[in-house]
Scaffold this active site. Structure first.
Site, PDB file in Angstrom:
ATOM      1  CG  HIS A 159      -6.521   7.366   4.579  1.00  0.00           C
ATOM      2  ND1 HIS A 159      -6.642   7.065   3.239  1.00  0.00           N
ATOM      3  CD2 HIS A 159      -7.777   7.617   5.031  1.00  0.00           C
ATOM      4  CE1 HIS A 159      -7.916   7.144   2.890  1.00  0.00           C
ATOM      5  NE2 HIS A 159      -8.615   7.469   3.946  1.00  0.00           N
TER       6      HIS A 159
ATOM      7  CG  ASP B 249      -1.932   1.169   1.133  1.00  0.00           C
ATOM      8  OD1 ASP B 249      -2.962   1.005   0.459  1.00  0.00           O
ATOM      9  OD2 ASP B 249      -1.670   2.234   1.732  1.00  0.00           O
TER      10      ASP B 249
END
Length: 635
Positions: A192, A51
């Site tokens: 996030h 990610d």
């Protein structure tokens, strides 16, 4: 006779040893390979789940700020990698708000050139996995190219694509990482940050593999095939694309009863419709729609803008069940400054007069947030009864707090209260600086007191107000123009012409290369739809239609041909302020994207809109420079 290879185990590794086997041994007997031998079992494949956090959404213009990766095999975590990355430019403020990564945090972090080789070594020999893999792989490939390394032939798996094939709408409303993490009870919540999101994706990956195992999918090759398969029933319907136009237009899928199921648009209608029957469709609802479709109707359009506008109108008219956006434009919410002796803010569903409106908003909550931001800066009354200068009422607690001038008990007369009304109207239709200033001071104070949650609430309210004011100002600028004719160059050196009246697309024409466009302009104007002005911010078209026209007019190379009236907005208006708070991701839909701030004209109070000649052009004729052979330039 040839010798069959036999293996000898040394130190846990198998090596081939060419010795003669025992003819009676099982190894010497011929054996037919099973189906399981034709692929790589998922339990034996090494995956690197990755990610990224970035400075923006485009790999061409943005950079990586953090990489998180987890190496797994057989359900076990083998290794983890996490590092911040120092970009060459600063991190936008809104990105820092979302990710929590600031310029100070990455100031001492390794640069991209140091991190890329480390990741390449970490991911060597593994299958990359990411949620929405095209996004992460796009940034990784761009970083590899900038660092001068050859592009790796990464095999990858997209958990978003697989989830759309496996998860039904009854189980989850969408396939976002946070939604899937909750569905599969991930031990890590996405936040996030790169490593946390990668760890959550690992749990999602294992949850999807369990579902696929129940369906008989047990190898990596079968996963690829399952996530991209096209059913035979789907292929049999490809004849529905025959006879459709090859140029731009709108297509409508219809069921057996003739009802519109889905409305879409494309620059090549036939090619796009054919993909529904011959290519993989990752969206489950689209596969359902294709199964129900019995015919496809199409409307050819002059160019892409006309197709987009027709799509919006058809969706609003038919409300197809498989379209998610633009189905209910009538549900927009506005905040209205009421028309009475002591005006107040009122939330309404429609703009039916020429009053002062803030919005439109996509939700009631967003409208309330924007109204709260305005009320924090301007002491308008918040009570709902209609007040009269002759009738006195007891004041509420807001008067003692200094947040209302208390016209109800006579502390402020109509003239004194009118100053607050004028300030509110100026913030909505002009410069939002007073609202931003009050919110900024409050955020600074709350941050100094370490009350960060309250500061974030104040920030969100301010942003909601600024964006809504900017949107309203852009709409008002275009919807008050009686007629505007513009042209955009095409790829083959022709022209796409539009006639816009009061913010509504009234005519659209394409002029081929080598043909004088001026007679076509006259013909487009003569055949254009008659549009009558009306009240409200978007009286003659939907808000989305007017905004799409505005974005098209602000596009590169678009030229203004004729303008009846004035197209401009305040130089210090909300459009400029909204650019400072532009969302870095797709959270903001295209319908709410900010138009680029125009350049100032000679006057101090206004600037020209995207049309450079907007402040002075009239219906006297086309605005052309000397020797012009085509429409006049906008930008």
């Amino acid at each position: 006779m040839s010798r069959a290879p036999v293996t000898e185990t040394v130190g846990g590794r198998s090596y081939g040893v060419p010795v003669r086997p025992d003819p009676a041994s099982p190894q010497a007997r011929p054996r037919q390979a099973s189906l399981d031998d034709l692929g790589r079992p998922l339990a034996e494949v090494t995956f690197v789940v990755v990610d990224l956090e970035t400075t923006g959404t485009s790999a061409a213009t943005s950079e990586i700020t953090e990489i998180g990766a987890v190496r797994v095999r057989g359900g076990e975590i083998l290794a983890e990698m996490s590092t911040l990355v120092r970009p060459s430019a600063g991190i936008p403020p809104m990105v820092s708000v979302i990710t929590g990564i600031t310029d100070a945090m990455v100031a001492t972090a390794p640069a991209e050139a140091e991190v890329v080789p480390t990741f390449l070594e970490f991911a060597r020999g593994a299958v990359l996995v990411a949620h929405n893999a095209p996004f992460d792989l796009g940034f990784l490939r761009a970083a590899v190219e900038r660092c001068g390394y050859p592009q790796p032939a990464w095999e990858h798996l997209d958990t978003l694509r697989v989830a759309r094939r496996v998860i039904s709408r009854d189980e989850a409303p969408d396939c976002r990482l946070g939604t899937l993490a909750r569905l599969f009870r991930s031990t890590t919540a996405p936040c996030h940050r790169a490593l946390a999101d990668a760890q959550a994706t690992v749990d999602v990956l294992h949850g999807l593999f369990e579902r696929l195992g129940n369906l008989g999918v047990r190898t990596l090759e079968e996963v690829h095939e399952y996530s991209s398969r096209v059913s035979s029933a789907q292929r049999r319907k490809r004849h529905l694309a025959d006879g459709l136009p090859t140029g731009p237009g709108v297509y409508v899928f219809r069921g057996a009863d003739g009802r519109a199921l889905y409305v879409g648009t494309s620059r090549s209608v036939r090619s796009r419709v054919r993909t529904y029957f011959t290519a993989s469709e990752p969206r489950t609802r689209m596969a359902e729609m294709v199964a129900l479709a019995e015919r496809v109707d199409a409307i050819g359009c002059a160019h892409a803008l006309e197709a987009e506008v027709r799509e919006l109108r058809l969706i609003a008219e038919h409300k197809p069940p498989y379209n998610r956006r633009s189905r209910f434009p009538e549900r927009a919410v506005y905040v209205r400054l009421t028309d009475e002796p002591f005006p107040r803010l009122s939330r309404v569903r429609a703009a039916r007069d020429d009053g002062t409106y803030l919005g439109p908003f996509g939700s009631v909550r967003e409208a309330d947030d924007a109204a709260d931001a305005l009320l924090a800066a301007v002491p308008l009354r918040q009570c709902t009864p209609r007040l009269s200068p002759r009738v006195r009422r007891p004041a509420c607690a807001l008067a003692d707090l200094g947040r209302c001038g208390a016209p109800c008990d006579g502390r402020e007369d109509v003239d004194a209260y009118a100053r607050h009304v004028a300030a509110a109207r100026a913030a909505i239709t002009g410069d939002p600086a007073p609202v931003v200033a009050v919110a900024t001071r409050r955020m600074d104070r709350l941050a100094a007191e370490e009350r960060y949650e309250e500061a974030a609430v104040t920030r969100d309210r301010m942003i909601a107000f600024v964006r809504a004011a900017a949107r309203g100002q852009r709409l008002a600028a275009l919807t008050r123009v009686p007629e505007l004719v513009a042209a955009a160059p095409t790829a083959d050196a022709g022209w796409d012409l539009v006639v816009v009246r009061y913010g509504r697309l009234a005519s659209a024409v394409t002029v081929a290369r080598g043909i004088d466009p001026r007679p076509w302009v006259d013909a487009a104007v003569a055949s254009a739809e008659t549009v009558r002005p009306g009240p409200g911010p978007a009286p003659c078209a939907s808000v989305e239609e007017t905004e799409r026209i505005g974005r098209w007019l602000a596009g590169s190379g678009v030229r203004l041909v004729r303008l009846d009236g004035t197209w401009s907005w305040p130089a210090a208006g909300a459009t400029r302020a909204a650019r400072s708070y532009a969302a870095p991701t797709t959270a903001a839909t295209p319908a709410t994207a900010a138009t680029p701030t125009p350049s100032p004209t000679a006057t101090a109070s206004t600037t020209a809109g995207p049309a450079a000649a907007a402040s002075t052009a009239t219906a006297a004729g086309p605005a052309r420079p000397p020797g012009w052979t085509g429409p006049a330039a906008v930008n």
